[in-house]
Design an enzyme around this catalytic site. Structure first.
Site, PDB file in Angstrom:
ATOM      1  N   ASP A 149    -112.247  96.413  47.728  1.00 16.19           N
ATOM      2  CA  ASP A 149    -112.766  96.149  48.894  1.00 16.19           C
ATOM      3  C   ASP A 149    -113.420  94.728  48.977  1.00 16.19           C
ATOM      4  OD1 ASP A 149    -115.022  96.611  47.614  1.00 16.19           O
ATOM      5  OD2 ASP A 149    -115.595  98.679  48.945  1.00 16.19           O
ATOM      6  N   ALA A 166    -114.887  98.705  44.171  1.00 15.08           N
ATOM      7  CA  ALA A 166    -115.348  99.433  45.516  1.00 15.08           C
ATOM      8  C   ALA A 166    -116.892  99.420  45.593  1.00 15.08           C
ATOM      9  CB  ALA A 166    -114.842 100.618  45.834  1.00 15.08           C
ATOM     10  N   HIS A 167    -117.315  98.671  46.486  1.00 10.79           N
ATOM     11  CA  HIS A 167    -118.811  98.439  46.523  1.00 10.79           C
ATOM     12  C   HIS A 167    -119.199  98.210  47.914  1.00 10.79           C
ATOM     13  CE1 HIS A 167    -117.972  94.321  47.001  1.00 10.79           C
ATOM     14  NE2 HIS A 167    -119.096  93.921  47.630  1.00 10.79           N
ATOM     15  N   ARG A 168    -118.616  98.121  49.018  1.00 11.12           N
ATOM     16  CA  ARG A 168    -118.957  97.836  50.124  1.00 11.12           C
ATOM     17  C   ARG A 168    -119.815  98.869  50.849  1.00 11.12           C
ATOM     18  NH1 ARG A 168    -117.791  93.043  52.806  1.00 11.12           N
ATOM     19  NH2 ARG A 168    -116.506  91.468  51.452  1.00 11.12           N
TER      20      ARG A 168
END
Length: 360
Positions: free
Chosen positions: A283, A206-208
């Site tokens: 994501d 998850a990085h967005r």
């Protein structure tokens, strides 16, 4: 000495997805140069992949680093233009939807005698609030060569009025990269023993910005993943992106105990984790593709996807970040057989791209 092709890249996915095209250039003796924008300013997320993938060191590293979108893109355009004035390639190749893609496209299209090829053209999330959506649309409408990975992507380009003459469906270069490297990864990597995940486990990325820059949304995502994984007694391995790590600290988020935070993984190690995981939570568009190719069920922690093919074949479920949706989606994906057909091609996309450009 000028090069025939110039690759502009700046992030881990671009390095990985352009590697098959670079290797095809080496096999065919096509001269090329690589401009690394330095969009990812962490060594764990970029330069190490050149070593692992046995790729040549970029001739140019612009070290642009982080910044607001306009500032970062503007710096890249100036620096890329300077390099292109020196190199004068016939074609600039960009891949995907990053600020590096937009900057490379703008710099090249403003110069006489340089064509632009957009690898992975035609992807759409239909979410204009995503910077990536804006980047990919602009790149598609400025490029001279469009290389959509699937018929769905081609149809989207045609629907937007782009000429069929500019379009070649190639398959996705990530298939080439995964097929070329997955066996090597299992032979060389000790990542599972090193991280202590010998049995069944879930993998999380998850990085967005829309997920990790919003405290409430990030907390919901982490708690939802933990709840869904715990229901099936799965520990969660989370190779944490520097942006996400910074936000966990800034927001003072208590990460659930079942989620193991680890450093970003090198490509071969990450490939093993994707291949061996019971389920992937992500994501990332690239991870949706990779898990689909590797026959690993995927749950996407977003409200949309520019990879609808993964959903259509039954490899992926779009669930958002609420706990109920994540839990329901996880149950559904774990109950299915992982026997879907890979929609992204046969692993020869890199060769097709060079064929289309006339470099045989």
């Amino acid at each position: 000495m000028s090069s025939t092709l110039c690759f502009v890249l700046g992030t881990r996915p671009e390095i990985i997805k352009l590697s098959p095209v670079i290797r095809a250039c080496q096999r065919r003796n096509v001269s090329f140069s690589i401009i690394h924008t330095g969009q990812h300013y962490s060594d764990e997320l970029d330069s190490v992949f050149f070593d692992q993938l046995a790729l040549p060191t970029p001739e140019y590293n612009l070290a642009v680093g982080s910044g607001d979108h306009g500032e970062q893109t503007g710096k890249m355009i100036v620096e890329i233009e300077s390099v292109l004035e020196e190199e004068r390639p016939e074609v600039v190749l960009v891949q995907g939807d990053t600020n590096s893609v937009l900057a490379g496209t703008i710099a090249a299209t403003k110069m006489d005698g340089i064509d632009v090829g957009h690898v992975e053209a035609g992807l759409r999330s239909f979410d204009q609030d995503m910077p990536e959506e804006v980047n990919r649309r602009l790149a598609d409408h400025a490029a001279d060569y469009l290389f959509p990975p699937t018929e769905t992507s081609q149809d989207q380009l045609l629907e937007e009025g782009l000429s069929e003459e500019w379009i070649t469906v190639t398959g996705n270069t990530i298939v080439d990269a995964v097929m070329q490297n997955v066996e090597i990864a299992h032979e060389r990597s000790d990542v599972r023993s090193r991280l202590g995940v010998e049995d069944r486990f879930a993998l999380l990325t998850a990085h967005r910005a829309e997920n990790v820059d919003d405290r409430e949304r990030f907390v919901s995502l982490l708690n939802g993943v933990a709840t869904a994984a715990e229901e099936d007694d799965l520990p969660v391995v989370y190779p944490i992106h520097p942006r996400a790590k910074k936000q966990i600290e800034a927001f003072e988020i208590d990460v659930p105990e079942s989620i193991q935070l680890v450093e970003p993984q090198e490509f071969l190690d990450f490939l093993v984790l994707e291949d061996d995981a019971t389920i992937v939570f992500t994501d990332s568009g690239g991870v949706q593709e990779e898990s689909c190719i590797l026959q690993t069920p995927c749950v996407t922690l977003r409200d949309n996807t520019e990879r609808p093919e993964t959903v259509e074949v039954g490899a992926n479920k779009i669930v958002g970040v609420e706990a109920a949706g994540i839990t329901d989606g996880t149950r559904e994906m774990l109950s299915m057989k992982s026997d879907w057909e890979n929609p992204f091609g046969d692993g020869t996309a890199g060769e097709r791209i060079l064929d289309t450009l006339g470099y045989e």
